[in-house]
Design an enzyme around this catalytic site. Structure first.
Site, mmCIF file in Angstrom:
data_model
loop_
_atom_site.group_PDB
_atom_site.id
_atom_site.type_symbol
_atom_site.label_atom_id
_atom_site.label_comp_id
_atom_site.label_asym_id
_atom_site.label_seq_id
_atom_site.Cartn_x
_atom_site.Cartn_y
_atom_site.Cartn_z
ATOM 1 N N CYS A 3 -8.571 -3.428 -4.642
ATOM 2 C CA CYS A 3 -7.527 -3.634 -4.010
ATOM 3 C C CYS A 3 -7.913 -3.102 -2.837
ATOM 4 O O CYS A 3 -8.639 -3.589 -2.359
ATOM 5 C CB CYS A 3 -6.432 -2.762 -4.925
ATOM 6 S SG CYS A 3 -4.828 -3.138 -4.343
ATOM 7 N N ASP B 154 -1.314 5.147 -6.115
ATOM 8 C CA ASP B 154 0.133 5.174 -6.134
ATOM 9 C C ASP B 154 0.093 6.581 -6.617
ATOM 10 O O ASP B 154 1.821 6.655 -5.940
ATOM 11 C CB ASP B 154 0.348 3.639 -7.251
ATOM 12 C CG ASP B 154 -0.133 2.621 -6.277
ATOM 13 O OD1 ASP B 154 -0.404 1.934 -6.395
ATOM 14 O OD2 ASP B 154 0.963 1.914 -5.406
ATOM 15 N N GLY C 59 0.334 -1.320 -0.442
ATOM 16 C CA GLY C 59 -0.052 0.132 -0.191
ATOM 17 C C GLY C 59 1.001 0.981 -0.367
ATOM 18 O O GLY C 59 2.119 1.084 1.016
ATOM 19 N N ALA C 60 0.546 2.137 -0.953
ATOM 20 C CA ALA C 60 0.960 3.096 -1.611
ATOM 21 C C ALA C 60 1.939 4.217 0.093
ATOM 22 O O ALA C 60 3.583 3.932 -0.098
ATOM 23 C CB ALA C 60 1.341 4.077 -2.522
ATOM 24 N N GLY C 61 1.004 4.434 0.976
ATOM 25 C CA GLY C 61 0.915 5.277 2.252
ATOM 26 C C GLY C 61 1.788 4.550 3.376
ATOM 27 O O GLY C 61 2.846 5.293 3.943
HETATM 28 C C1 RUB Z 1 -1.350 -0.917 -3.467
HETATM 29 C C2 RUB Z 1 -2.515 -0.649 -4.058
HETATM 30 C C3 RUB Z 1 -3.372 0.823 -3.814
HETATM 31 C C4 RUB Z 1 -2.649 2.143 -3.769
HETATM 32 C C5 RUB Z 1 -2.899 2.983 -3.200
HETATM 33 O O1 RUB Z 1 -0.661 -1.833 -4.165
HETATM 34 O O2 RUB Z 1 -2.808 -0.127 -5.467
HETATM 35 O O3 RUB Z 1 -4.312 1.329 -3.760
HETATM 36 O O4 RUB Z 1 -1.062 2.198 -3.049
HETATM 37 O O5 RUB Z 1 -3.241 2.560 -1.384
HETATM 38 P P1 RUB Z 1 -0.354 -3.116 -3.452
HETATM 39 P P2 RUB Z 1 -3.665 3.103 0.404
HETATM 40 O O6 RUB Z 1 -0.745 -3.892 -2.778
HETATM 41 O O7 RUB Z 1 0.628 -3.732 -4.683
HETATM 42 O O8 RUB Z 1 1.334 -2.266 -2.670
HETATM 43 O O9 RUB Z 1 -4.632 4.037 0.000
HETATM 44 O O10 RUB Z 1 -3.858 2.698 1.104
HETATM 45 O O11 RUB Z 1 -1.375 3.956 0.297
#
Ligand code: RUB
Length: 312
Positions: free
Chosen positions: A129, A198, A21-23
């Site tokens: 996702c 992301d 997750g990007a964050g």
């Molecule tokens: C996770 C993904 C999420 C974004 C945003 O991909 O695509 O939609 O990262 O997430 P992966 P957040 O599982 O490959 O990391 O809002 O939690 O930053």
């Protein structure tokens, strides 16, 4: 935050998607850099700087697509240099990391409150996702007493949709899982789509989990609003200078076991895709709801010039 990991362990856990997750990736990278700085008990600023640069490079190499990692690392190094001396350098790096982590967590909460206004009582909401920012919006709407039905895509091959089900269930929502290919079939019954990000490019294009662009296309066709929940550190200063976002491709064995694939056949495993700005109705950030066309302005105003010019 989980148990304290070293820089190398953090980079490895991002690579293996244990941390995802990007964050969260950005926060965990900042945390690892903070710890590396605090653990340094020497007095040589050049030595500390060299360690930090090595750590930064290892983190940046761990996953290529989410700009949040790059922006998080930039935030930690903001205003820091070996010329300030070892002690001041340690303190600057650690306090920058603290500020970044705090702001990034607060941003997710603000996004929830702002975005929840776009969800009405009785809405059927689709998400893709597992995004903390998107879930913040959906869970806040539920907390405000709105009766909503939430649909989550499976998100093959990693099946992050199951994590989304757990996150929603623990917030008291009873979600429904669909396979990714059911998104267009379901769209006729969906009132709003909310996804995370992301990376958001300077032209407003969204880079997010593979399949996002198909969902956006189906939403556009069915005239269903398509909302993106994204902290401002998901916007990419690098794209202002024409850099293309690298779409991560992971090992094909994540999609099919080698023994399932006949000789001569190939399996592709792209992890993210690009959704053009014309399919995005609004981006919900901690500084307000903006159209994709505001991306350039967000980058300049919120990330500032040192983010833009450093290391480009
Ligand atoms: C996770 C993904 C999420 C974004 C945003 O991909 O695509 O939609 O990262 O997430 P992966 P957040 O599982 O490959 O990391 O809002 O939690 O930053």
């Amino acid at each position: 935050m989980g148990a304290q990991l070293s820089l190398e362990e953090t980079a490895a856990s991002i690579r293996s998607m244990e941390v995802r997750g990007a964050g969260e990736i950005a926060r965990r990278a900042a945390e690892a850099l903070r710890q590396e700085a605090l653990d340094y008990n020497g007095h040589d600023p050049k030595e500390l700087w060299a360690r930090m640069q090595k750590g930064r490079d290892a983190l940046l190499a761990s996953r290529p697509t989410a700009v949040s990692l790059w922006n998080g690392v930039q935030a930690v190094f903001k205003g820091a240099s070996p010329e300030m001396g070892a002690e001041a350098l340690r303190k600057t790096l650690a306090s920058n990391a603290d500020i970044f982590i705090k702001r990034s967590k607060e941003a997710v909460e603000v996004i929830g409150r702002v975005g929840a206004k776009r969800i009405r009582d009785g809405d059927r909401v689709l998400t893709h996702c597992n995004s903390k920012a998107a879930l913040s919006v959906i869970i806040q709407a539920h907390k405000e007493g709105k009766s909503i039905d939430v649909f989550a895509t499976e998100s093959r091959p990693w099946r992050q949709g199951l994590q989304t089900l757990r996150d929603l269930a623990s917030a008291g929502i009873k979600p429904t899982l669909i396979v990714d290919s059911a998104a267009r079939w379901l769209m006729k019954d969906v009132d709003v789509v909310v996804v995370g990000a992301d990376t958001i490019c300077s032209n407003g294009a969204l880079i997010n989990k593979i399949g996002t662009s198909q969902i956006a296309l189906a939403a556009h066709e069915a005239r269903v609003p398509f909302l993106v929940a994204a902290e401002t550190f998901k916007f990419s200063p690098k794209t202002m200078y024409g850099e293309l976002v690298e779409i991560e491709e992971r090992d094909s064995s994540e999609v099919a076991r080698p023994d399932e694939v006949p000789a001569g056949a190939k399996v592709l495993n792209p992890v993210f895709d690009a959704t053009p700005p014309e399919y995005i109705d609004a981006i919900i950030t901690e500084v307000g709801v903006v159209p994709p066309s505001a991306a350039y302005e967000i980058i300049v105003k919120e990330l500032g010039h040192e983010f833009i010019f450093e290391r480009n």
